[in-house]
Write an enzyme that holds these catalytic residues in place. Structure first.
Site, mmCIF file in Angstrom:
data_model
loop_
_atom_site.group_PDB
_atom_site.id
_atom_site.type_symbol
_atom_site.label_atom_id
_atom_site.label_comp_id
_atom_site.label_asym_id
_atom_site.label_seq_id
_atom_site.Cartn_x
_atom_site.Cartn_y
_atom_site.Cartn_z
ATOM 1 N N LYS A 74 15.799 44.481 -7.863
ATOM 2 C CA LYS A 74 15.926 43.768 -9.143
ATOM 3 C C LYS A 74 15.778 44.780 -10.270
ATOM 4 C CE LYS A 74 13.780 39.860 -11.615
ATOM 5 N NZ LYS A 74 12.707 38.846 -11.557
ATOM 6 N N SER A 149 14.494 34.129 -11.975
ATOM 7 C CA SER A 149 15.238 35.207 -12.598
ATOM 8 C C SER A 149 15.834 36.211 -11.616
ATOM 9 C CB SER A 149 14.348 35.945 -13.597
ATOM 10 O OG SER A 149 13.221 36.514 -12.947
ATOM 11 N N SER A 173 10.518 33.069 -9.676
ATOM 12 C CA SER A 173 11.756 33.839 -9.746
ATOM 13 C C SER A 173 12.264 34.425 -8.443
ATOM 14 C CB SER A 173 11.610 34.966 -10.759
ATOM 15 O OG SER A 173 11.839 34.442 -12.025
#
Ligand code: GLN
Length: 467
Positions: A74, A149, A173
């Protein structure tokens, strides 16, 4: 027990595939993809590492289980030699000055990063639309959101563009995008994995965690990243979780709790409500003891989480003013320079959270809002402590509704915040919690008491067998 990592490892050791070919295959697939799941593809970086693994194998040297395995990161983790943008204009060209501890441990084990993955900017969102790299598309339906996210990480795993990916979970997330893309995603106990080198969103709930197609791969990656780190004082030493934890099921009479108010509510999609109840009935038929529990209203959980998360992110992002990190816009005065830099380079959602957070913390409001949220958080944690005296595990939906279409969340932030109703409470409690792509349309969330990750694996495996 299925493990993609194990099977690729065997293929590498048996020379059925070269590491270069394996990594190149992933890089080509990432480049050809139109899911907007990757901000940067780490071409040369990854191929250099792959060649080294091949050289080792050619010399007959032993390679470790993760050696040569391609993974995604990420884009909120620092990885030296790459940009770390947090999917913002602010840091689009920000060179990572060092590598996050969790990622370094994977590098030390020989795993190969192939992409920095798209996400909601600074972790702010539940759909991966709050990003300057374009909305991430769902792996199962391109018209729908990827979740967030850590949406890019979930999609890359679901499409097999990465063998596993490392997401970040502050309030859901990892779990929510894993559920939206029908794969596994784990948020470990707070402090089990070092946050050093993860850009801070809400430091008191931020967690590092793995996303993968197979449960055993979650375990392998978790074991590699866990442990005490002098650079993160909240970390603790922990034992590796044995393979048996995944292959054993649940003993008859295991007490499985669920929160009545999460299920007996109009807010939960009727089809998902039925799927959840069907699952409980099957577990009961298998000899499990189902225990209905009372809990705080979802609205209270969401309000408490967002009051604290916004306050913490407003403080954490104060360091981004054009001086030390990322872009700098000039103004008439120094103060105006800060102001222009921040207004032009944070997204609208991030600005909303900074303004909200500063309001929560401001004189005259902090007693009323921030301190109240802290007190509620203590009560929520205490509630969990009491619940886990009576049950071994708690099951819940991951989200109240099916996966939304792209575009809807941006119109209505309140609806987006409420979609986090089932994930944020466990974050406030610092509990380990896993999304398994089973039973419900957006998966089932399995939660245990602190440091009881092994139980999550046994439960997920059991559910997989019986559902
Ligand atoms: N959707 C939640 C939020 O926007 C959680 C995000 C996260 O875990 N980073 O705060």
């Amino acid at each position: 027990m299925g493990s993609v990592i194990e099977s690729l490892h065997q293929q590498l050791v048996n020379k059925e595939i070269s590491c270069e070919a394996l990594v190149k295959g992933k890089l080509d697939a990432l480049k050809a993809s139109d899911y907007n799941a990757s901000n940067y593809i780490l071409d040369d970086y990854a191929l250099d590492l792959a060649k080294k693994v091949d050289a080792k194998i050619a010399k007959g040297e032993r390679i470790g289980l993760l050696e040569g395995i391609p993974f995604g990161v990420k884009d909120v983790y620092l990885l030296q030699g790459t940009y770390s943008s947090a999917s913002s204009d602010f840091l689009r060209k920000y060179n990572s000055p060092y590598t996050a501890t969790a990622i370094q441990k994977l590098l030390d084990a020989g795993a190969i990063p192939v992409a920095k993955e798209n996400c909601d900017s600074f972790g702010h969102g539940s759909s991966s639309e709050n990003t300057v790299f374009g909305p991430v598309k769902n792996a199962l339906d391109k018209g729908k959101v990827a979740g967030g996210s850590s949406g890019g990480s979930a999609v890359n795993v679901a499409k097999d563009f990465t063998t596993f990916s490392i997401g970040g979970d502050t309030g859901g997330s990892i779990r929510q995008p894993a559920g939206y893309n029908a794969i596994y995603g784990l948020k470990p106990t707070y402090g089990k994995i070092s946050r050093f080198g993860l850009m801070a969103y809400a430091s008191s709930t931020d967690c590092v965690g793995p996303i993968a197609q197979e449960l055993d791969d979650i375990r392998i990656v978790l074991n590699t990243m866990s442990g005490k780190d002098v650079k993160d004082q909240t970390t603790f030493a922990s034992e590796a979780i044995a393979e048996e934890a995944v292959s054993t099921g649940l003993a008859k009479g295991t007490k499985i709790g669920y929160y009545k108010n999460f299920i007996e509510t109009e807010a939960l999609d009727p089809a998902m409500k039925k799927q959840f109840k069907d699952m409980l009935a099957k577990l009961e038929a298998e000899g499990m003891e189902i225990v209905p529990l009372d809990f705080f209203d979802a609205d209270i959980l969401v309000a408490t989480y967002y009051a604290l998360a916004m306050a913490e992110t407003a403080s954490n992002l104060a360091r981004l003013d054009g001086t030390n990190y990322g872009v700098r816009e000039e103004g008439e005065s120094l103060k105006e320079g800060y102001s222009v830099t921040r207004s032009e380079n944070f997204t609208a959602e991030t600005q909303r959270r900074i303004v909200g957070g500063n309001q929560v913390l401001s004189q005259g409001h902090s007693e009323e809002i921030y301190n109240k949220a802290l007190a509620l958080r203590a009560q929520i944690s205490h509630h969990f402590d009491e619940d886990f005296k009576n049950v071994d595990l708690i099951l819940s939906p991951v989200t109240p509704n099916p996966v939304p279409e792209i575009g809807n969340n941006l119109k209505d932030p309140m609806t987006m915040y409420l979609s986090d109703a089932y994930t944020v409470g466990f974050s406030l409690g610092g509990l380990p919690t896993l999304t398994a792509p089973l039973a419900l349309e957006t998966g089932v969330q399995i939660t245990a008491a602190k440091r009881q990750e092994a139980k999550l694996f046994s439960c997920a495996n059991f559910l997989k067998q019986v559902l």
